[in-house]
Design a protein around this motif. Sequence first.
Motif, PDB file in Angstrom:
ATOM      1  N   ALA A 154      25.669  14.770  -9.578  1.00 47.95           N
ATOM      2  CA  ALA A 154      25.803  14.294 -11.080  1.00 47.95           C
ATOM      3  C   ALA A 154      24.809  12.551 -11.219  1.00 47.95           C
ATOM      4  N   LEU A 155      25.299  11.585  -9.224  1.00 46.64           N
ATOM      5  CA  LEU A 155      24.769  10.509  -9.526  1.00 46.64           C
ATOM      6  C   LEU A 155      23.474  10.709  -9.561  1.00 46.64           C
ATOM      7  N   SER A 156      22.985  11.949  -8.204  1.00 50.64           N
ATOM      8  CA  SER A 156      21.369  12.125  -8.429  1.00 50.64           C
ATOM      9  C   SER A 156      20.372  11.805  -9.785  1.00 50.64           C
ATOM     10  N   GLN A 157      20.949  12.737 -11.236  1.00 41.49           N
ATOM     11  CA  GLN A 157      20.505  12.329 -12.384  1.00 41.49           C
ATOM     12  C   GLN A 157      21.174  11.582 -12.576  1.00 41.49           C
ATOM     13  N   LEU A 158      21.492  10.525 -12.400  1.00 40.85           N
ATOM     14  CA  LEU A 158      22.557   9.436 -12.940  1.00 40.85           C
ATOM     15  C   LEU A 158      20.707   8.025 -12.618  1.00 40.85           C
ATOM     16  N   VAL A 159      21.257   8.097 -11.241  1.00 36.87           N
ATOM     17  CA  VAL A 159      19.634   6.946 -10.764  1.00 36.87           C
ATOM     18  C   VAL A 159      18.545   7.531 -10.863  1.00 36.87           C
ATOM     19  N   GLN A 160      18.177   8.682 -10.740  1.00 33.21           N
ATOM     20  CA  GLN A 160      17.384   9.702 -11.271  1.00 33.21           C
ATOM     21  C   GLN A 160      16.815  10.191  -9.604  1.00 33.21           C
ATOM     22  N   ASP A 161      17.284   9.523  -8.447  1.00 33.84           N
ATOM     23  CA  ASP A 161      16.760   9.748  -6.477  1.00 33.84           C
ATOM     24  C   ASP A 161      18.302  10.329  -6.129  1.00 33.84           C
ATOM     25  N   GLU A 162      17.592  10.915  -4.972  1.00 30.15           N
ATOM     26  CA  GLU A 162      18.992  11.714  -4.246  1.00 30.15           C
ATOM     27  C   GLU A 162      19.838  10.751  -3.700  1.00 30.15           C
ATOM     28  N   VAL A 163      21.043  11.854  -4.228  1.00 33.83           N
ATOM     29  CA  VAL A 163      22.640  10.447  -3.302  1.00 33.83           C
ATOM     30  C   VAL A 163      23.074  11.921  -2.524  1.00 33.83           C
ATOM     31  N   LEU A 164      23.403  11.350  -1.807  1.00 30.29           N
ATOM     32  CA  LEU A 164      24.271  12.603  -0.089  1.00 30.29           C
ATOM     33  C   LEU A 164      25.988  11.776  -0.141  1.00 30.29           C
ATOM     34  N   LEU A 165      26.398  12.433  -0.241  1.00 30.31           N
ATOM     35  CA  LEU A 165      27.741  12.182   0.006  1.00 30.31           C
ATOM     36  C   LEU A 165      28.308  13.636   0.742  1.00 30.31           C
ATOM     37  N   SER A 166      28.893  13.367   1.888  1.00 28.87           N
ATOM     38  CA  SER A 166      29.687  13.960   2.502  1.00 28.87           C
ATOM     39  C   SER A 166      30.877  14.059   2.967  1.00 28.87           C
ATOM     40  N   VAL A 167      32.173  14.812   3.036  1.00 26.93           N
ATOM     41  CA  VAL A 167      33.148  14.109   3.609  1.00 26.93           C
ATOM     42  C   VAL A 167      33.944  14.989   5.239  1.00 26.93           C
ATOM     43  N   PHE A 202      28.320   8.659   2.373  1.00 33.93           N
ATOM     44  CA  PHE A 202      27.797   7.892   0.745  1.00 33.93           C
ATOM     45  C   PHE A 202      25.851   7.181   1.186  1.00 33.93           C
ATOM     46  N   SER A 203      25.062   8.357   1.164  1.00 31.35           N
ATOM     47  CA  SER A 203      23.272   7.901   1.475  1.00 31.35           C
ATOM     48  C   SER A 203      23.261   7.386   0.030  1.00 31.35           C
ATOM     49  N   LEU A 204      22.245   6.649  -0.518  1.00 29.47           N
ATOM     50  CA  LEU A 204      21.594   6.383  -2.045  1.00 29.47           C
ATOM     51  C   LEU A 204      20.979   5.925  -1.520  1.00 29.47           C
ATOM     52  N   ARG A 205      19.312   6.163  -1.524  1.00 26.69           N
ATOM     53  CA  ARG A 205      17.916   5.037  -1.473  1.00 26.69           C
ATOM     54  C   ARG A 205      17.996   4.729  -0.076  1.00 26.69           C
ATOM     55  N   GLU A 206      18.118   3.398  -0.189  1.00 23.16           N
ATOM     56  CA  GLU A 206      18.275   2.931   1.196  1.00 23.16           C
ATOM     57  C   GLU A 206      20.183   2.110   1.933  1.00 23.16           C
ATOM     58  N   SER A 207      20.313   2.379   1.276  1.00 24.21           N
ATOM     59  CA  SER A 207      21.871   2.061   0.994  1.00 24.21           C
ATOM     60  C   SER A 207      23.016   3.490   2.423  1.00 24.21           C
ATOM     61  N   ALA A 208      23.098   2.415   2.977  1.00 18.33           N
ATOM     62  CA  ALA A 208      24.429   4.070   4.264  1.00 18.33           C
ATOM     63  C   ALA A 208      25.421   3.770   3.671  1.00 18.33           C
TER      64      ALA A 208
END
Length: 207
Positions: free
Chosen positions: A27-40, A172-178
């Motif tokens: 859902a976040l990837s669609q919101l920001v139009q970029d790949e979002v990676l999340l893991s537990v 949490f990994s979003l664009r260049e932010s981890a």
Amino acid sequence: MTLTLTADEHDVIVELMNIGVGRAASALSQLVQDEVLLSVPQLQFLSPAEARDIFCRSMPGLLAGVIQGFRGFMSGRAALLFPEDRSLELVRAMLGADLSADEISELEQETLAELGNILLNNCLATLANLLHQQIQTDLPQAFNVDTPHLLNRLSLEADGDDSMIMLVQIDFSLRESALQGYLAFLIDVHSADTFIEALRCYLAELE
């Protein structure tokens, strides 16, 4: 109070949470139009005092977070937590680099609330749906707090014996932010038995 889980029960909760954050990442990837990676990578059931010690060690100082109440087959409060000094970086990654620092600061609370809404709702809804249960959530609220007072912010009775914390570390990994953060679920122990029974029924269905 803490819960004693079998290895299978612990593993299936991690699996369900990974499904939830995976749906949130989509859902976040669609919101920001970029790949979002999340893991537990880690999940623990802790007393409030044990959770406070972990927060003070891993995220000292100011925290930025989102809190959301929930009720149904289990009741309590859920929170998404990040170090405050990384929150603006996260907001910038979500909103784009074209905004000024002042504009990003103005939008911080609203953006974090939306992030928390997506993450917390997906995790809670996934737990409830896959366990064939019902859950309702309140509107999320963004907040800032210093670590020692976090549990007081989550619950007025955090030092009592009527709550426990399901602490979920997320990468949490979003664009260049981890960065690493936490999902904290402060669960009323009176609903814990229902949660565990639903979990065991789910495991039985898998056999």
